[in-house]
Scaffold this motif. Structure first.
Motif, PDB file in Angstrom:
ATOM      1  N   ASP A  50       0.846  -1.193   0.000  1.00  0.00           N
ATOM      2  CA  ASP A  50       0.000   0.000   0.000  1.00  0.00           C
ATOM      3  C   ASP A  50       0.887   1.249   0.000  1.00  0.00           C
ATOM      4  OD1 ASP A  50      -1.776   2.028   0.303  1.00  0.00           O
ATOM      5  OD2 ASP A  50      -2.740   1.270   2.112  1.00  0.00           O
ATOM      6  N   LYS A  84      -9.404   1.374  -3.690  1.00  0.00           N
ATOM      7  CA  LYS A  84      -9.160   0.868  -2.345  1.00  0.00           C
ATOM      8  C   LYS A  84     -10.376   0.086  -1.877  1.00  0.00           C
ATOM      9  CE  LYS A  84      -6.918   2.052   1.972  1.00  0.00           C
ATOM     10  NZ  LYS A  84      -6.336   3.090   2.835  1.00  0.00           N
ATOM     11  N   ASP A  88      -7.085  -2.355   1.675  1.00  0.00           N
ATOM     12  CA  ASP A  88      -6.148  -2.744   0.619  1.00  0.00           C
ATOM     13  C   ASP A  88      -6.468  -2.053  -0.704  1.00  0.00           C
ATOM     14  OD1 ASP A  88      -4.831  -4.607   2.318  1.00  0.00           O
ATOM     15  OD2 ASP A  88      -6.444  -6.052   1.943  1.00  0.00           O
ATOM     16  N   TRP A  89      -5.417  -1.800  -1.470  1.00  0.00           N
ATOM     17  CA  TRP A  89      -5.577  -1.313  -2.834  1.00  0.00           C
ATOM     18  C   TRP A  89      -5.587  -2.500  -3.784  1.00  0.00           C
ATOM     19  CZ3 TRP A  89      -6.421   3.589  -4.674  1.00  0.00           C
ATOM     20  CH2 TRP A  89      -6.333   4.624  -3.745  1.00  0.00           C
TER      21      TRP A  89
END
Length: 324
Positions: A50, A84, A88-89
Motif C-alpha cells: 500500500d 481501495k 487494501d488497494w
C-alpha cells in the motif's frame, strides 16, 4: 470567433446533468500525472503493498516525494486503474488487463493507445470526478476557452454547493488540467515527455483574448480535427463502455446520442460528427454480429444485440503498437 461544438448546449452549468458523487477540485496537489509514476504504483499494488496510504512506504518504494505520492493516489483513482477495498488497494479489471506488470498489454505506457485510454477513463469517471475534466470535456459548448471563463465556471460550481471557493485551489486545479494536456512551447521539454496526456494534442494555445477586466490572456482551443491515432478497436471499446454505463438495458441507441450525449465518445474525444459517423459505419461493417445500423422514423440507430464489456476489442487495439 469560437466554433460551437455540434449540438451541445451553452455551458451555464444550471441544466440537469448526470450526477457524480461529488466533484473534486483537489487531491492532485500541483502535479499532473507523469508516465513513470503509474507503473511504479501498479507494481507495488500488485505485490499487495500500500504505497499510497502508507506515505513513508510510497516515498521509499517509488522514489517520490510526499506530495507526489499524495498526488499519485488521486490520479490512480481518477484514471480508474486501482481502487481501495477496505484497507487494501486492488487493481481494477482494466488496470489488470492493460497495466499489470506481468500480464498487462502495456505495463510501461509505451503504446499511444494507452494515452487515449487514460484520457477516456478520467473523463468518463463519474464516481471520482475531477471537475476540470467534467467542465471542459463534457460540458464546454465551444471549441475555445480562456482561464477567466473556466475559473468563472469553477466558482459557479462551488457556489451551487454552498461552498466558499478558494482562489488558490481553483487556480491550481485549472493549471494542473492545462499542464496535463498542453505541450510546452515548441513541443519539447522533459515535462512533455513525462505527461500522460499532452501527447494527444487535444488542447493548444491559439492566441489571446481580452477578459472582462480588459486584460489580455491566452486563448486555448480543443483540437476537433481527425483523430487518426485512435485505433478502431479502441473506439469500439469506448462505444461499449459508454453504452454499458449510460444505457445498460438498451439494445438500440441513436447515433445522435453517441455524437453529443452526456459523456459520449463525441464529446469526450472531441470528434466531429462526420468522422464519428464514418467510424460507426466502419464498426458495423467489420463487426456485423456486434453492431448493426438501422433507421426508424428518419432517425439513424445503432443496434447492439448482446451486451459486451468491450475488453476483447480493447486487447485487440494493442495488437499493433503505436509508438510516438
Amino acid at each position: 470567433m469560437s466554433k460551437v461544438l455540434t449540438n451541445l448546449q451553452p455551458a451555464d452549468f444550471n441544466q440537469p446533468l448526470e450526477k457524480a458523487s461529488r466533484f473534486r477540485f483537489s487531491g492532485h496537489q500541483s502535479f499532473s500525472l507523469r508516465i513513470a509514476w503509474l507503473p511504479k504504483a501498479i507494481k507495488e499494488i500488485s505485490k499487495g503493498h500500500d504505497p499510497l496510504t502508507d506515505i513513508d512506504l510510497g516515498i521509499t518504494s517509488m522514489g517520490l516525494g510526499k506530495n507526489m505520492v499524495e498526488s499519485l493516489r488521486c490520479w490512480i483513482e481518477a484514471f480508474q486503474v486501482a481502487t481501495k477495498e477496505g484497507s487494501d488497494w486492488k487493481l481494477t479489471q482494466i488496470g489488470e488487463l492493460i497495466f499489470s506488470p506481468k500480464t498487462g498489454q502495456d505495463p510501461y505506457l509505451e503504446d499511444h493507445t494507452s494515452n487515449w485510454l487514460l484520457h477516456w477513463l478520467i473523463c468518463s469517471n463519474t464516481s471520482y470526478t475531477l471537475f476540470a475534466w467534467e467542465c471542459l470535456f463534457n460540458r464546454w459548448p465551444t471549441t475555445e476557452f480562456s482561464a477567466a471563463e473556466v475559473m468563472t465556471a469553477f466558482r459557479r460550481e462551488f457556489e451551487k454547493n454552498n461552498r466558499e471557493a478558494s482562489p488558490v485551489t481553483l487556480k491550481q486545479h485549472w493549471e494542473v488540467f492545462l499542464h496535463s494536456y498542453r505541450p510546452p512551447r515548441g513541443g519539447k521539454g522533459e515535462d512533455h515527455l513525462d505527461s500522460a496526456l499532452s501527447a494527444l494534442g487535444l488542447i493548444r494555445e491559439v492566441g489571446e483574448r481580452q477578459n472582462s477586466q480588459g486584460k489580455w490572456e491566452p486563448l486555448y482551443s480543443f483540437d476537433i480535427g481527425q483523430k487518426a491515432s485512435i485505433p478502431q478497436q479502441l473506439f469500439a471499446f469506448f462505444i461499449h463502455d459508454w453504452w454499458n454505463r449510460k444505457f445498460p438495458a438498451e439494445k438500440t441507441v441513436s447515433l445522435q446520442e453517441i455524437v453529443s450525449g452526456e459523456h459520449s465518445p463525441g464529446r469526450l474525444l472531441k470528434l466531429q460528427e462526420k468522422e464519428l459517423l464514418l467510424r460507426i459505419e466502419n464498426l458495423a461493417h467489420i463487426y456485423p454480429k456486434v453492431f448493426k445500423l438501422t433507421e426508424s422514423a428518419n432517425v439513424r440507430l445503432l443496434q447492439r444485440p448482446t451486451t459486451q464489456s468491450g475488453y476483447e476489442a480493447l486487447i485487440t487495439a494493442y495488437t499493433n503498437p503505436i509508438f510516438l
